[in-house]
Design a protein around this motif. Structure first.
Motif, PDB file in Angstrom:
ATOM      1  N   VAL A 150      31.132 -16.292  -6.240  1.00  6.77           N
ATOM      2  CA  VAL A 150      32.489 -15.755  -6.293  1.00  6.77           C
ATOM      3  C   VAL A 150      32.641 -15.175  -7.692  1.00  6.77           C
ATOM      4  CG1 VAL A 150      34.936 -16.262  -6.139  1.00  6.77           C
ATOM      5  CG2 VAL A 150      33.327 -17.463  -4.653  1.00  6.77           C
ATOM      6  N   LEU A 151      32.765 -13.843  -7.755  1.00  8.18           N
ATOM      7  CA  LEU A 151      32.825 -13.158  -9.043  1.00  8.18           C
ATOM      8  C   LEU A 151      34.270 -12.996  -9.505  1.00  8.18           C
ATOM      9  CD1 LEU A 151      30.174 -10.342  -8.404  1.00  8.18           C
ATOM     10  CD2 LEU A 151      29.824 -12.579  -9.446  1.00  8.18           C
ATOM     11  N   THR A 152      34.443 -13.008 -10.809  1.00 13.39           N
ATOM     12  CA  THR A 152      35.771 -12.776 -11.374  1.00 13.39           C
ATOM     13  C   THR A 152      36.158 -11.319 -11.151  1.00 13.39           C
ATOM     14  OG1 THR A 152      34.802 -12.317 -13.537  1.00 13.39           O
ATOM     15  CG2 THR A 152      35.499 -14.582 -13.106  1.00 13.39           C
ATOM     16  N   ALA A 153      37.401 -11.008 -11.441  1.00 13.69           N
ATOM     17  CA  ALA A 153      37.953  -9.686 -11.106  1.00 13.69           C
ATOM     18  C   ALA A 153      37.198  -8.530 -11.746  1.00 13.69           C
ATOM     19  CB  ALA A 153      39.422  -9.635 -11.498  1.00 13.69           C
ATOM     20  N   HIS A 154      36.743  -8.680 -12.991  1.00 10.17           N
ATOM     21  CA  HIS A 154      36.123  -7.556 -13.688  1.00 10.17           C
ATOM     22  C   HIS A 154      34.616  -7.710 -13.843  1.00 10.17           C
ATOM     23  CE1 HIS A 154      40.097  -6.045 -14.477  1.00 10.17           C
ATOM     24  NE2 HIS A 154      40.456  -7.226 -14.987  1.00 10.17           N
ATOM     25  N   ALA A 155      34.014  -8.588 -13.070  1.00 13.83           N
ATOM     26  CA  ALA A 155      32.561  -8.802 -13.173  1.00 13.83           C
ATOM     27  C   ALA A 155      31.814  -7.669 -12.498  1.00 13.83           C
ATOM     28  CB  ALA A 155      32.184 -10.123 -12.536  1.00 13.83           C
ATOM     29  N   GLU A 156      30.635  -7.369 -13.013  1.00 11.05           N
ATOM     30  CA  GLU A 156      29.778  -6.348 -12.424  1.00 11.05           C
ATOM     31  C   GLU A 156      28.689  -7.047 -11.618  1.00 11.05           C
ATOM     32  OE1 GLU A 156      28.296  -3.597 -15.270  1.00 11.05           O
ATOM     33  OE2 GLU A 156      30.242  -3.372 -16.258  1.00 11.05           O
ATOM     34  N   PRO A 157      28.545  -6.720 -10.330  1.00 10.07           N
ATOM     35  CA  PRO A 157      27.583  -7.417  -9.479  1.00 10.07           C
ATOM     36  C   PRO A 157      26.128  -7.273  -9.932  1.00 10.07           C
ATOM     37  CG  PRO A 157      29.132  -6.168  -8.155  1.00 10.07           C
ATOM     38  CD  PRO A 157      29.376  -5.784  -9.579  1.00 10.07           C
TER      39      PRO A 157
END
Length: 198
Positions: A150-157
């Motif tokens: 589960v990535l944070t809002a501004h994370a880059e995959p």
């Protein structure tokens, strides 16, 4: 809970089918007469000459040339699906332990749950990762990882996956002495509730 219910229902269906098969075999071997056992009234199979389908039932569709091939094909497909479903129920999805190379020729076992927790904790410590879940599947000598991030809002995959492979998975491979640890990574963005600003 669902897995338990699924297995209980599978066992009950299997017991019913086994009981019906044994009842037909019981009558086919003429055991009620030999053992002097009175079968319940209305019981369809009591003598060896009794059949599962009567002449009237078997000849009901004789004018239709397609009926028996279709009926047999449907039963064959149903049988194959039931066998596949039963095997899927018996197969374990998650590993209990992983065999690791202890470099002494003996080998050792590592609890899969401990390895899952370590990989998940290291993944969660990376920037941009809010939560991580890890499940080890496959064989004890060749485990595979299913990882949910589960990535944070501004994370880059892209960078998150590269860091996961280089750090969390790489450290697990090195520490357990594995040749490799293939992983399937599924990502989604963290959902935050909207807050009212006054």
């Amino acid at each position: 809970m669902l897995r338990t219910v699924n297995r209980v229902l599978t066992a009950l269906v299997g017991l019913v089918l086994l009981a019906l098969g044994l009842a037909v075999l019981f009558a086919g071997l003429d055991l009620p007469r030999r053992w002097n056992v009175a079968m319940p009234s209305g019981w369809p199979w009591t003598r060896p000459r009794d059949v599962v389908l009567s002449d009237a039932e078997r000849t009901r569709w004789t004018d239709e040339g397609w009926w028996w091939p279709v009926a047999l094909a449907v039963l064959a497909v149903l049988f194959l699906l039931c066998v596949w479903w039963l095997l899927a129920q018996l197969r374990r999805q998650r590993l209990d332990e992983v065999l690791i190379d202890s470099r002494d020729g003996e080998g050792a076992t590592l609890r899969a749950r401990a390895m899952e927790n370590v990989i998940a904790a290291e993944a969660e410590s990376q920037p941009g990762v809010d939560r991580a879940r890890v499940a080890l599947t496959g064989r004890r000598r060749q485990p595979r990882a299913r990882i949910g991030l589960v990535l944070t809002a501004h994370a880059e995959p892209g960078p998150a996956v590269h860091r996961l492979r280089r750090e969390a998975i790489g450290h697990a491979v090195t520490s357990a002495g594995l040749e490799s640890l293939p992983a399937e990574v599924r990502m989604r963005a963290a959902r935050h509730r909207a807050e009212r600003v006054s």
